[in-house]
Design an enzyme around this catalytic site. Sequence first.
Site, PDB file in Angstrom:
ATOM      1  N   TYR A  90       0.811  -1.221   0.000  1.00 24.48           N
ATOM      2  CA  TYR A  90       0.000   0.000   0.000  1.00 24.48           C
ATOM      3  C   TYR A  90       0.846   1.275   0.000  1.00 24.48           C
ATOM      4  O   TYR A  90       0.282   2.377  -0.062  1.00 24.48           O
ATOM      5  CB  TYR A  90      -0.896   0.030   1.240  1.00 24.48           C
ATOM      6  CG  TYR A  90      -1.832  -1.142   1.364  1.00 24.48           C
ATOM      7  CD1 TYR A  90      -2.970  -1.249   0.563  1.00 24.48           C
ATOM      8  CD2 TYR A  90      -1.601  -2.147   2.296  1.00 24.48           C
ATOM      9  CE1 TYR A  90      -3.835  -2.314   0.668  1.00 24.48           C
ATOM     10  CE2 TYR A  90      -2.468  -3.226   2.415  1.00 24.48           C
ATOM     11  CZ  TYR A  90      -3.575  -3.307   1.604  1.00 24.48           C
ATOM     12  OH  TYR A  90      -4.436  -4.365   1.719  1.00 24.48           O
ATOM     13  N   HIS A 147      -4.390   6.384  -1.271  1.00 23.12           N
ATOM     14  CA  HIS A 147      -4.995   6.299   0.062  1.00 23.12           C
ATOM     15  C   HIS A 147      -3.966   6.472   1.170  1.00 23.12           C
ATOM     16  O   HIS A 147      -4.340   6.683   2.330  1.00 23.12           O
ATOM     17  CB  HIS A 147      -5.670   4.935   0.204  1.00 23.12           C
ATOM     18  CG  HIS A 147      -6.984   4.962   0.920  1.00 23.12           C
ATOM     19  ND1 HIS A 147      -7.746   6.096   1.095  1.00 23.12           N
ATOM     20  CD2 HIS A 147      -7.691   3.956   1.520  1.00 23.12           C
ATOM     21  CE1 HIS A 147      -8.854   5.796   1.762  1.00 23.12           C
ATOM     22  NE2 HIS A 147      -8.838   4.504   2.041  1.00 23.12           N
ATOM     23  N   PHE A 184      -5.078  -0.599   9.846  1.00 18.88           N
ATOM     24  CA  PHE A 184      -5.770  -0.453   8.572  1.00 18.88           C
ATOM     25  C   PHE A 184      -6.778   0.692   8.683  1.00 18.88           C
ATOM     26  O   PHE A 184      -7.237   1.065   9.754  1.00 18.88           O
ATOM     27  CB  PHE A 184      -6.417  -1.757   8.105  1.00 18.88           C
ATOM     28  CG  PHE A 184      -5.421  -2.752   7.586  1.00 18.88           C
ATOM     29  CD1 PHE A 184      -4.997  -2.700   6.273  1.00 18.88           C
ATOM     30  CD2 PHE A 184      -4.893  -3.727   8.423  1.00 18.88           C
ATOM     31  CE1 PHE A 184      -4.056  -3.599   5.794  1.00 18.88           C
ATOM     32  CE2 PHE A 184      -3.953  -4.635   7.952  1.00 18.88           C
ATOM     33  CZ  PHE A 184      -3.531  -4.576   6.636  1.00 18.88           C
ATOM     34  N   ASP A 218      -6.268  11.558   2.369  1.00 23.64           N
ATOM     35  CA  ASP A 218      -6.647  11.714   0.967  1.00 23.64           C
ATOM     36  C   ASP A 218      -8.102  12.150   0.879  1.00 23.64           C
ATOM     37  O   ASP A 218      -8.912  11.804   1.743  1.00 23.64           O
ATOM     38  CB  ASP A 218      -6.440  10.407   0.211  1.00 23.64           C
ATOM     39  CG  ASP A 218      -7.305   9.277   0.771  1.00 23.64           C
ATOM     40  OD1 ASP A 218      -7.254   9.031   1.992  1.00 23.64           O
ATOM     41  OD2 ASP A 218      -8.046   8.648  -0.007  1.00 23.64           O
TER      42      ASP A 218
END
Length: 306
Positions: free
Chosen positions: A56, A61, A103, A128
Amino acid sequence: MEAFVAQKSDLSSECLQNPTSFSCHLVLDDCFDSCLNDCLLNDCLIVGLGNPGAKYRNNRHNIGFVIVDELARVLQLEFVDSPKFKAQIAQYKKIFLLKPQTFMNNSGEAVALVVNFYKIKNIIVIHDEIDIGFGAIRLKIGGSSGGHNGLKSIDLALGRSDYMRVRFGVGKGKDVISYVLGDFTKDEQERLGELIHTSVEAVLFYLKSGDFQKTQNNFTIKAPKPQNLATQSHTKNPPSPISHKSQLSPTLSAKLKQQAQQARQILQNPQTLQATQTAQSPKTTQTQPNQPNPTNTHANGANKDT
């Protein structure tokens, strides 16, 4: 109590030797040679939102993680893993930088643990924002989550939403989940360094001044005219990992040289700081009211990392 305080070197000395380096110009610009001792907001938690793990790392994000990483680098603070707080955390006195490792959907767990343990009053969340185009940065205090699952989790865990947000525009793709979990395009990466710089500078200015209105006036950036950036799908062959130093434009580099010259004068005569800040004209107009998107599937994604 766990200790997170990192050792800091003499930033002013380093910067005077190399005043145009990206790692020091922010410290010079607002006289951060005194580190964070004289910040008006000396009790603050700065949260960058994102998902843990290498897969990620460069996602849209995860821009919150990227910005707090850069903030830590500028302030020469180091993140350490803290299972107790379910996060990576850096600290200077009662100013904390936080990257939740829960998360995105459960970001509030880590935030609440730190806020409740250290009795922190001021909170800044960097995240974001799909409801504004790429290239835009907007600041606000309070309001709804706008469908952002990280903000929803924080609001629920804290029982409040009256904290400051740094909203980093990423635009919106046809499939919202795959779009935000995709990497920035090469065209977007060309502007990332400057936008990350502005975001970091906004946070430092707010810490230093405690004045949200001035911070909003000076660091809001409107989105450029659409160039189909928001409708591009996430790249299947992502560009190289985000590098802030290499992405500064010539215009920004010239600006930093000018700032460094002004900062050297401030270091020699700190009384000129207030006059220098007063003389600075706002970069843009104030932000427009947030326009929530009722069809934002980002709020209803099934994946735990959205």
